[in-house]
Design a protein around this motif. Structure first.
Motif, PDB file in Angstrom:
ATOM      1  N   ALA A  21       0.975  -1.131   0.084  1.00 25.26           N
ATOM      2  CA  ALA A  21      -0.029   0.032   0.033  1.00 25.26           C
ATOM      3  C   ALA A  21       0.904   1.208  -0.193  1.00 25.26           C
ATOM      4  N   ALA A  22       1.922   1.255   0.638  1.00 24.32           N
ATOM      5  CA  ALA A  22       2.828   2.560   0.759  1.00 24.32           C
ATOM      6  C   ALA A  22       3.455   2.658  -0.501  1.00 24.32           C
ATOM      7  N   LEU A  23       3.807   1.623  -1.204  1.00 22.26           N
ATOM      8  CA  LEU A  23       4.587   1.642  -2.635  1.00 22.26           C
ATOM      9  C   LEU A  23       3.579   2.272  -3.500  1.00 22.26           C
ATOM     10  N   VAL A  24       2.326   1.765  -3.547  1.00 23.00           N
ATOM     11  CA  VAL A  24       1.217   2.086  -4.532  1.00 23.00           C
ATOM     12  C   VAL A  24       1.103   3.388  -4.319  1.00 23.00           C
ATOM     13  N   GLY A  25       0.600   3.644  -2.957  1.00 25.42           N
ATOM     14  CA  GLY A  25       0.208   5.212  -2.694  1.00 25.42           C
ATOM     15  C   GLY A  25       1.314   6.031  -2.945  1.00 25.42           C
ATOM     16  N   GLY A  80       1.892  17.373  10.036  1.00 31.57           N
ATOM     17  CA  GLY A  80       3.083  16.857  11.139  1.00 31.57           C
ATOM     18  C   GLY A  80       2.390  16.771  12.542  1.00 31.57           C
ATOM     19  N   HIS A  81       1.546  18.012  12.873  1.00 30.34           N
ATOM     20  CA  HIS A  81       0.913  18.075  14.234  1.00 30.34           C
ATOM     21  C   HIS A  81      -0.193  17.008  14.085  1.00 30.34           C
ATOM     22  N   VAL A  82      -0.787  16.666  13.016  1.00 29.97           N
ATOM     23  CA  VAL A  82      -1.957  15.675  13.186  1.00 29.97           C
ATOM     24  C   VAL A  82      -1.167  14.280  13.314  1.00 29.97           C
ATOM     25  N   GLY A  83      -0.213  14.016  12.744  1.00 27.16           N
ATOM     26  CA  GLY A  83       0.504  12.801  12.844  1.00 27.16           C
ATOM     27  C   GLY A  83       1.178  12.429  13.988  1.00 27.16           C
ATOM     28  N   ALA A  91      -3.132  11.250   9.487  1.00 33.02           N
ATOM     29  CA  ALA A  91      -2.494  12.223   8.589  1.00 33.02           C
ATOM     30  C   ALA A  91      -2.566  11.510   7.041  1.00 33.02           C
ATOM     31  N   LEU A  92      -1.969  10.424   6.824  1.00 28.30           N
ATOM     32  CA  LEU A  92      -1.643   9.983   5.577  1.00 28.30           C
ATOM     33  C   LEU A  92      -2.846   9.931   4.680  1.00 28.30           C
ATOM     34  N   VAL A  93      -4.071   9.204   5.346  1.00 28.32           N
ATOM     35  CA  VAL A  93      -5.155   9.138   4.619  1.00 28.32           C
ATOM     36  C   VAL A  93      -5.757  10.504   4.144  1.00 28.32           C
ATOM     37  N   ALA A  94      -5.501  11.464   5.014  1.00 28.46           N
ATOM     38  CA  ALA A  94      -6.179  13.084   4.721  1.00 28.46           C
ATOM     39  C   ALA A  94      -5.251  13.415   3.373  1.00 28.46           C
ATOM     40  N   CYS A  95      -3.920  13.306   3.360  1.00 31.41           N
ATOM     41  CA  CYS A  95      -2.839  13.793   2.339  1.00 31.41           C
ATOM     42  C   CYS A  95      -3.151  13.255   1.053  1.00 31.41           C
ATOM     43  N   LEU A  96      -3.403  11.943   1.010  1.00 32.94           N
ATOM     44  CA  LEU A  96      -3.704  11.091  -0.105  1.00 32.94           C
ATOM     45  C   LEU A  96      -4.919  11.399  -0.645  1.00 32.94           C
ATOM     46  N   ALA A  97      -6.007  11.803   0.362  1.00 33.93           N
ATOM     47  CA  ALA A  97      -7.447  12.054  -0.552  1.00 33.93           C
ATOM     48  C   ALA A  97      -7.164  13.506  -0.939  1.00 33.93           C
ATOM     49  N   LEU A  98      -6.519  14.383  -0.257  1.00 37.61           N
ATOM     50  CA  LEU A  98      -6.471  15.917  -0.913  1.00 37.61           C
ATOM     51  C   LEU A  98      -5.689  15.752  -2.113  1.00 37.61           C
ATOM     52  N   ILE A  99      -4.635  15.134  -2.383  1.00 38.42           N
ATOM     53  CA  ILE A  99      -3.985  15.386  -3.413  1.00 38.42           C
ATOM     54  C   ILE A  99      -4.629  14.519  -4.686  1.00 38.42           C
ATOM     55  N   TRP A 138       4.724  12.316   2.799  1.00 39.94           N
ATOM     56  CA  TRP A 138       5.975  11.655   3.017  1.00 39.94           C
ATOM     57  C   TRP A 138       6.367  11.064   4.425  1.00 39.94           C
ATOM     58  N   GLY A 139       6.021  11.971   5.275  1.00 33.44           N
ATOM     59  CA  GLY A 139       6.094  11.724   6.824  1.00 33.44           C
ATOM     60  C   GLY A 139       5.361  10.501   7.338  1.00 33.44           C
ATOM     61  N   GLY A 140       3.944  10.607   6.800  1.00 34.00           N
ATOM     62  CA  GLY A 140       3.080   9.562   7.194  1.00 34.00           C
ATOM     63  C   GLY A 140       3.732   8.270   6.764  1.00 34.00           C
TER      64      GLY A 140
END
Length: 450
Positions: A21-25, A80-83, A91-99, A138-140
């Motif tokens: 999932a990390a690689l695909v995402g 970063g604060h969320v994570g 945090a990761l899910v929110a970032c992927l959805a937004l982009i 990236w951080g997530g």
């Protein structure tokens, strides 16, 4: 009755799912962010800045490319604060959805011919949203990977976040090659360029999979359990704590990225524009070079990260920085020949070898430089500071400097300066592998084999 731990096979299966999932995402996120650079070099000048000259249109396009990088540190602060406060996964899910949403919206954006000056303004807004999301992503993904595996495998695990960039470039370049081959001339300018952006909707299933099937990292779950202890509790303002306690590590960590980022974005965006506009090469020829350079970087990144688990992070990164430093002037000597083979060699040595050797251990190295309670904010701030200073500005500089100086010597000087910065920062930072491997608590807490 004492609950029994899940079987090792179950844990390894979860880890493999996380790595996939990390690689695909990461690949699709990088694809979304990087296709903008290709479009800025090839299309956006004419589509969104039609009243400008060829050079000025390209510079304006690359300035919007830069906006995404200017937004990344802000995204890093927010996510970063969320994570650090609510978890790596949210945090990761929110970032992927937004982009995904922002990239699809670019594919639907009317041109300047349709809505006038509103078109480039909306383009800037959507690029800014892309940058916010990329700033936290990236951080997530890095922390989910490195905090879910044992210390003597962190370098290898971290490469699955780093490999997203070359895989994403392969996807993006391949998409433009495919669409450019099927949709030609004015049709490509009218609507063909939109297809790669709309294809980013494929990221949505990955978002759902991570949300429904992936657990947060064991390290963060331990922090939640220790919340009553002030020494290990989550920080109330993690970014402020990072800036107050670790400014040197943040700045040196950002410096680690200077050489690799400058070399990488020179290969994937700046040379593409320079080769078409100044050397008279075709778009498809240069896109094929980008494909080859990205493909060659993939095994080097993975091998470099794996070797760093055995020999340390710094030796591998120092070697990559030396290669980039020595190669800075030969890089553009080869590019200026106008030979596709020479340009390919320039990219293979500078990017696929030098930059890739720095990128391989980078995820694990930055992770190990910061304590878990402020780690998301720390690594994200370091990573995104380099983005705003180097990554976003490189294509702009690579277009403006030859026009101002009449040659490429200044470009080589810039690449050398960035590589020396990486070399100096890697030298100044401590090695982390021996200390981490000596931490028996960490090894016992995460027994999963990679």
């Amino acid at each position: 009755m004492t609950p029994q731990p899940p079987p090792a096979g179950s844990e390894q299966r979860k880890l493999r799912q996380l790595m996939a999932a990390a690689l695909v995402g990461s690949s699709i996120e990088a694809y979304d962010f990087l296709i903008y650079g290709t479009a800025a070099a090839l299309v956006f000048g004419e589509v969104f800045f039609p009243n400008s000259s060829s050079l000025m249109g390209t510079l304006l396009s690359f300035s919007t490319f830069w906006v995404g990088f200017l937004a990344r540190p802000l995204g890093g602060l927010i996510f970063g604060h969320v994570g650090d406060t609510f978890g790596r996964k949210p945090a990761l899910v929110a970032c992927l959805a937004l982009i995904a949403v922002a990239t699809c919206a670019i594919g639907l954006l009317p041109t300047a011919a349709t809505i006038g000056v509103a078109a480039p303004i909306l383009l800037l807004v959507l690029r800014f949203l892309q940058g916010l999301a990329a700033g936290g992503h990236w951080g997530g993904v890095t922390l989910l990977l490195t905090e879910t595996t044992r210390p003597d495998r962190k370098g290898r695990a971290g490469t699955f976040s780093q490999l997203g960039t070359p895989f994403g470039l392969l996807l993006g370049t391949g998409a433009f090659l495919l669409v450019g081959g099927l949709v030609r001339g004015q049709d490509f300018l009218a609507w063909g360029w939109r297809i790669p952006f709309l294809a980013s909707a494929l990221l949505i299933p990955v978002v759902l999979f991570i949300q429904l099937r992936i657990e947060d990292s064991p390290e963060f779950r331990r922090l939640q359990k220790r919340a009553a202890d002030p020494a290990t509790a989550r920080a109330k303002a993690p970014i402020l704590e990072v800036v107050r306690k670790h400014p040197r590590r943040v700045l040196l960590g950002a410096g680690l990225l200077c050489g690799g980022n400058a070399t990488f974005y020179t290969s994937v965006a700046a040379v593409l524009d320079y080769g078409v506009r100044e050397l008279g090469l075709t778009r498809n020829e240069l896109l094929m070079v980008s494909l080859a350079v990205s493909a060659a970087a993939i095994p080097v990144i993975h091998i470099a990260g794996s070797l760093s688990d055995r020999y340390g992070r710094r030796p591998i990164m120092l070697a990559g920085a030396v290669i980039m430093t020595v190669w800075a002037f030969p890089y553009f000597w080869l590019v200026d020949t106008g030979s596709i083979v020479s340009i390919l060699i320039a990219g293979l040595v500078g990017t696929s070898l030098g930059a890739a050797m720095v990128f391989g251990p980078l995820a694990a190295y930055l992770t190990e430089l910061f304590e878990p309670r402020i780690r998301y904010s720390g690594i994200t701030l370091a990573y995104q500071l380099a983005s705003i200073v180097v990554s976003g500005g490189t294509p702009f500089l690579m277009t403006a400097l030859p026009a101002a100086t009449g040659g490429t010597a200044a470009l080589s000087g810039f690449l050398m300066l960035m590589a020396v910065c990486t070399l100096g920062c890697a030298w100044a930072l401590p090695e982390t592998v021996p200390r981490r491997l000596a931490a028996a608590e960490d090894a016992a807490a995460v027994p999963v084999q990679l």
